[in-house]
Design an enzyme around this catalytic site. Structure first.
Site, mmCIF file in Angstrom:
data_model
loop_
_atom_site.group_PDB
_atom_site.id
_atom_site.type_symbol
_atom_site.label_atom_id
_atom_site.label_comp_id
_atom_site.label_asym_id
_atom_site.label_seq_id
_atom_site.Cartn_x
_atom_site.Cartn_y
_atom_site.Cartn_z
ATOM 1 N N GLU A 17 72.849 54.749 48.805
ATOM 2 C CA GLU A 17 72.534 53.364 49.173
ATOM 3 C C GLU A 17 73.759 52.662 49.760
ATOM 4 O OE1 GLU A 17 69.905 51.137 46.590
ATOM 5 O OE2 GLU A 17 71.229 49.402 46.756
ATOM 6 N N THR A 48 70.400 47.934 51.980
ATOM 7 C CA THR A 48 69.923 46.759 51.240
ATOM 8 C C THR A 48 69.642 45.597 52.194
ATOM 9 O OG1 THR A 48 72.130 45.891 50.831
ATOM 10 C CG2 THR A 48 71.240 47.414 49.188
ATOM 11 N N ALA A 51 68.425 39.005 50.597
ATOM 12 C CA ALA A 51 67.301 38.099 50.354
ATOM 13 C C ALA A 51 67.717 36.659 50.588
ATOM 14 C CB ALA A 51 66.811 38.259 48.917
ATOM 15 N N HIS A 77 65.393 48.271 52.916
ATOM 16 C CA HIS A 77 64.945 47.414 51.815
ATOM 17 C C HIS A 77 64.339 46.154 52.444
ATOM 18 C CE1 HIS A 77 67.899 49.077 48.551
ATOM 19 N NE2 HIS A 77 67.556 50.025 49.417
ATOM 20 N N GLY A 108 63.484 40.775 45.371
ATOM 21 C CA GLY A 108 64.684 40.158 45.959
ATOM 22 C C GLY A 108 65.423 39.314 44.942
ATOM 23 N N ASP A 109 66.746 39.301 45.075
ATOM 24 C CA ASP A 109 67.564 38.466 44.193
ATOM 25 C C ASP A 109 67.313 37.001 44.536
ATOM 26 O OD1 ASP A 109 68.775 40.536 42.776
ATOM 27 O OD2 ASP A 109 70.242 40.870 44.381
ATOM 28 N N GLN A 174 67.028 50.622 38.799
ATOM 29 C CA GLN A 174 68.284 49.914 38.617
ATOM 30 C C GLN A 174 69.239 50.880 37.894
ATOM 31 O OE1 GLN A 174 70.608 47.991 39.508
ATOM 32 N NE2 GLN A 174 69.169 46.271 39.638
ATOM 33 N N GLN A 210 83.723 44.125 38.134
ATOM 34 C CA GLN A 210 82.586 44.180 39.048
ATOM 35 C C GLN A 210 81.334 44.722 38.355
ATOM 36 O OE1 GLN A 210 82.773 47.288 42.020
ATOM 37 N NE2 GLN A 210 82.247 45.807 43.613
#
Ligand code: FAD
Length: 285
Positions: A17, A48, A51, A77, A108-109, A174, A210
């Site tokens: 990804e 990705t 969003a 995505h 979506g975030d 995830q 992170q």
């Protein structure tokens, strides 16, 4: 044969990804990373989608470039957040035109500042329905082994995931660090009558701050055994080594347990993914 559903039917897959670059320098880095990881012959890679942001075209630009100038199979995505049905229809036409055959349909975030989002879609299932009815794409969805943070209960999380997987071809999870989370998810989907491939997502830890931030956002836990190991490390190089060792063991265990593939979150870097691949290479074939 570009459809991920076909590739999964043939055997286990390896995928990477990436996120779309925002600057010219980042684009050059991504170009180098993709070229290096292409030598590992992934079955597909995914890109990705920002969003709600103003840079949504970047995903299309990257998958279009991959389609045109590389031999890699891309998956775009696509998220609900802020989209109208007309936006999505136009995007899907564009993807068909460029030969993109795979879409990951996502909620979506939501905006980090909590501001409301407009749009025609509320849940990934609604978007998935629109993508799937075109009949032009192999469609995947997100799964959350440790339960999505907005789910009111485990049972409701699993029920909504099963609804998505009755339509979608596959799910990608995830990230998680304890294999039990993944195995339990697969069992729970089996209990719902779902046997579609659920590909585990692997996130190597190379930066403690992170990973803690990402885990808090995604509902994944960074377990105590891992934080203890990382806390005992006395250099970034040692943290990197621990991250690679932990991810390599998780990959090997997942494949031994029958996972249908491995999806590696690369954060647009080649070196860590390459080292994990080196560790697990013979198990993959
Ligand atoms: P949904 O399936 O819509 O689920 C969201 C929540 O709503 C869950 O709690 C679910 O149980 C609940 N729900 C679903 N249907 C119903 C219903 N009918 N009634 C009541 N509740 C319901 N985000 C991005 O912005 N861009 C990306 O590119 C991106 N890529 C990702 C890739 C992977 C592999 C994964 C795992 C996540 C990715 N995300 C991305 C993050 C993802 O968009 C967020 O986690 C998002 O909050 C949820 O996405 P979803 O597709 O699971 O949403």
């Amino acid at each position: 044969m570009g459809r991920i559903s076909h590739k999964l039917a043939l055997g286990r897959t390896l995928s990477f990804e990436f996120f779309p670059p925002k600057t010219t320098a980042a684009a050059l880095t991504l170009g180098r990373t993709v070229a290096e990881l292409a030598t590992l012959q992934p079955d597909f890679v995914s890109v990705t989608y920002g969003a709600g942001g103003s840079d949504r075209h970047r995903t299309g630009d990257v998958v279009g470039w991959m389609r045109k100038d590389t031999a890699i199979e891309p998956m775009a995505h696509l998220t609900c957040v802020g989209h109208t049905r007309t936006d999505v229809a136009a995007l899907l036409v564009e993807y068909r035109r460029t030969g993109v055959e795979n879409i990951l349909a996502l909620g979506g975030d939501l905006p980090a500042d909590g501001s409301p989002v407009a749009g025609d879609y509320r849940y990934a299932l609604d978007l998935l329905n629109d993508v799937a009815t075109t009949g032009c794409f192999s469609v995947g969805v997100a799964a959350h082994p440790e339960v999505h943070p907005r789910s009111p209960s485990r049972a409701s999380d699993r029920r909504h995931l099963a609804e998505k997987l009755r339509i979608a071809d596959f799910a990608i999870t995830q990230f998680f660090f304890d294999i039990e989370h993944y195995l339990r998810l697969v069992d729970e989907m089996a209990a719902e009558g779902i046997d579609k491939p659920i590909v585990p997502g692997i996130m190597p830890v190379t930066n403690v701050a992170q990973i803690s931030r990402m885990a808090a956002m995604s509902g994944a836990a960074v377990p105590r055994w891992l934080t203890d190991r990382l806390a005992a490390a006395d250099s970034p190089a040692e943290i990197r080594k621990i991250g690679i060792d932990v991810a390599s063991k998780l990959c090997t265990d997942l494949l031994a347990a029958g996972a249908p593939g491995l999806h590696m979150y690369t954060l647009n870097r080649a070196d860590v993914t390459r080292d994990i691949h080196l560790n697990i290479g013979s198990v993959l074939v």
